[in-house]
Write a protein that holds these residues in place. Structure first.
Motif, PDB file in Angstrom:
ATOM      1  N   LYS A   1      33.409  37.253  29.840  1.00  0.00           N
ATOM      2  CA  LYS A   1      34.255  36.011  30.204  1.00  0.00           C
ATOM      3  C   LYS A   1      34.524  35.319  28.942  1.00  0.00           C
ATOM      4  N   ASN A   2      33.685  35.112  27.920  1.00  0.00           N
ATOM      5  CA  ASN A   2      33.738  34.374  26.729  1.00  0.00           C
ATOM      6  C   ASN A   2      34.329  35.085  25.510  1.00  0.00           C
ATOM      7  N   ASN A   3      35.076  36.138  25.725  1.00  0.00           N
ATOM      8  CA  ASN A   3      35.740  37.086  24.687  1.00  0.00           C
ATOM      9  C   ASN A   3      34.847  37.449  23.621  1.00  0.00           C
ATOM     10  N   LYS A   4      33.608  37.734  24.018  1.00  0.00           N
ATOM     11  CA  LYS A   4      32.643  38.247  22.865  1.00  0.00           C
ATOM     12  C   LYS A   4      32.678  39.880  22.978  1.00  0.00           C
ATOM     13  N   ILE A   5      33.014  40.448  24.161  1.00  0.00           N
ATOM     14  CA  ILE A   5      32.841  41.836  24.521  1.00  0.00           C
ATOM     15  C   ILE A   5      34.178  42.197  25.355  1.00  0.00           C
ATOM     16  N   TRP A   6      34.780  43.433  25.115  1.00  0.00           N
ATOM     17  CA  TRP A   6      35.920  43.809  25.966  1.00  0.00           C
ATOM     18  C   TRP A   6      35.745  45.190  25.966  1.00  0.00           C
TER      19      TRP A   6
ATOM     20  N   LEU B   1      35.664  45.033  18.561  1.00  0.00           N
ATOM     21  CA  LEU B   1      36.557  45.387  17.541  1.00  0.00           C
ATOM     22  C   LEU B   1      38.002  44.930  18.114  1.00  0.00           C
ATOM     23  N   ASP B   2      38.614  44.336  17.379  1.00  0.00           N
ATOM     24  CA  ASP B   2      40.174  44.200  17.847  1.00  0.00           C
ATOM     25  C   ASP B   2      41.047  45.448  18.193  1.00  0.00           C
ATOM     26  N   ILE B   3      41.535  45.360  19.159  1.00  0.00           N
ATOM     27  CA  ILE B   3      42.611  46.719  19.362  1.00  0.00           C
ATOM     28  C   ILE B   3      43.835  46.126  19.598  1.00  0.00           C
ATOM     29  N   LYS B   4      44.856  47.324  19.627  1.00  0.00           N
ATOM     30  CA  LYS B   4      46.340  46.875  20.197  1.00  0.00           C
ATOM     31  C   LYS B   4      46.190  46.656  21.317  1.00  0.00           C
TER      32      LYS B   4
ATOM     33  N   ARG C   1      44.351  45.408  23.791  1.00  0.00           N
ATOM     34  CA  ARG C   1      44.035  44.013  24.169  1.00  0.00           C
ATOM     35  C   ARG C   1      45.232  43.016  23.860  1.00  0.00           C
ATOM     36  N   HIS C   2      46.141  43.281  23.520  1.00  0.00           N
ATOM     37  CA  HIS C   2      47.208  42.482  23.161  1.00  0.00           C
ATOM     38  C   HIS C   2      48.760  42.952  23.851  1.00  0.00           C
TER      39      HIS C   2
ATOM     40  N   TYR D   1      43.072  43.991  30.411  1.00  0.00           N
ATOM     41  CA  TYR D   1      42.922  42.456  30.073  1.00  0.00           C
ATOM     42  C   TYR D   1      43.296  41.904  28.924  1.00  0.00           C
ATOM     43  N   ASN D   2      44.587  41.181  29.125  1.00  0.00           N
ATOM     44  CA  ASN D   2      45.099  40.616  27.693  1.00  0.00           C
ATOM     45  C   ASN D   2      44.673  39.127  27.647  1.00  0.00           C
ATOM     46  N   PRO D   3      43.727  38.607  26.967  1.00  0.00           N
ATOM     47  CA  PRO D   3      43.142  37.116  26.958  1.00  0.00           C
ATOM     48  C   PRO D   3      44.365  36.084  26.552  1.00  0.00           C
TER      49      PRO D   3
END
Length: 359
Positions: A179-184, A228-231, A233-234, A283-285
């Motif tokens: 929920k707090n965008n610390k894991i996806w 780790l940020d990944i494409k 996710r956007h 999910y894309n925040p």
């Protein structure tokens, strides 16, 4: 007798946690993360390097990924046998720093082997010291210890890419991090096949023995968890359905509509929606946010975004967790309704994540 029972329980848990990841599954996922690995120290802290597919992947691709160092630790397991049942007296950790003799092979003399004083448990102080050296942790941790394992990674502020069970999404210790965008979630989630020990008990489903006698199990709900940020996710979900009250009933206790399929998320609804947990795979925040229901002074449910929680905690001079004293959560896990919480016309729904379109 207490010690004996504890030892037996621990041995059983270890056995039940022995799911060995295939190299192909590792390759399918990690190919998306190459930019993250350059000049980084990688730790695989649930892996015997002589049998671990994670070690094999990183050592064979050490130069291609531009790694700085690869560290592996294993739990009391020095035997070559993949399923040695952790009976060796000494645990070890290894360090690999690349193809020093330039023969394009991973040679035994290039792998430093060091004995650990303890049993190699990731929670031990000496293993924590190795964790502190790492930039990124990549492994398949014991499913039964997933909560503790993730908590340790968060405590030491580590980047990670790990395998877990999709059920972990609904854990009260894990979902707040999502929920707090610390894991996806990573890319490849769903079916995965794992080798299991020879004495694993047969199961009616998702169990087989191959031609060589190797036993296998598959999980239909395996997940890669990462920060780790990944494409992916956007990338936005394409919405085309329109809201109408007949197709989107409201929950009995919450001012939110039920959306039973991700593809049916309405494009023209700005309120709170309850969606399946599989939503997190897309999910894309930047497109949606996970929101929580909290009770106001009048007992009515109020919608709280992460931003609103941060603003109120600052105003009240308390932590976000302490907001519960002023605005108690209306659900057992903030941002989620599960079990008997989510009823429609008296009928219980499946677990749902509460989302709202970003404004």
């Amino acid at each position: 007798m207490t010690y004996l029972n504890s030892s037996l329980a621990k041995a059983k848990a270890i056995k039940n946690d022995e799911f060995y990841t295939q190299l192909t599954d590792i390759e399918k996922e990690l190919r998306y993360y190459k930019p993250h690995f350059k000049d980084k120290v990688i730790l695989c802290n649930c892996d015997d390097p002589r049998v671990s597919s994670f070690f094999k992947y990183f050592s064979l691709n050490f130069e291609y990924l531009g790694l700085k160092r690869l560290i592996c630790t294993c739990y009391k397991n020095q035997d070559i046998d993949l399923f040695s049942q952790h009976t060796a007296e000494k645990a070890v950790y290894t360090i690999y720093e690349g193809d020093k003799n330039k023969n394009k092979q991973v040679d035994e003399e290039e792998i430093e082997v060091h004995e650990l004083k303890g049993d190699g448990d990731f929670r031990s102080q000496e293993c924590i010291e190795l964790l502190k050296q790492a930039d990124i942790v990549v492994t398949n941790p014991p499913f039964s210890l997933f909560r503790e394992y993730v908590a340790q990674l968060i405590k030491y502020d580590k980047k990670f890419l790990i395998i877990g069970n999709q059920n972990a999404i609904t854990y009260k210790e894990i979902f707040p991090l999502i929920k707090n965008n610390k894991i996806w979630l990573g890319y490849k989630n769903g079916d995965m096949s794992f080798k299991v020990p020879a004495d694993s008990e047969p199961r009616k489903t998702r169990f087989w023995i191959d031609e060589s006698g190797q036993k296998w199990r598959s999980l239909g709900n395996a997940c890669w968890y990462t920060n780790l940020d990944i494409k992916k996710r956007h990338e936005e979900i394409i919405l085309f359905k329109k809201y109408n009250p007949q197709d989107y009933p409201t929950y009995d206790s919450y001012n939110a509509i039920e959306v039973s399929k991700i593809k049916d998320i309405p494009m023209d609804y700005d309120g709170v929606m309850g969606v399946p947990i599989t939503f997190l795979d897309k999910y894309n925040p930047e497109q949606f946010e996970i929101v929580a229901f909290r009770k106001g002074d009048d007992g009515k449910n109020l919608v709280f975004t992460n931003e609103k929680e941060e603003e109120l905690s600052h105003t009240l001079g308390c932590s976000i967790d302490e907001l519960d004293k002023y605005y108690p959560s209306a659900t057992s896990i903030k941002g989620m309704i599960k079990n008997a919480e989510g009823k429609i016309n008296g009928n219980i729904t499946y677990a749902r994540i509460l989302i709202q379109k970003k404004k």
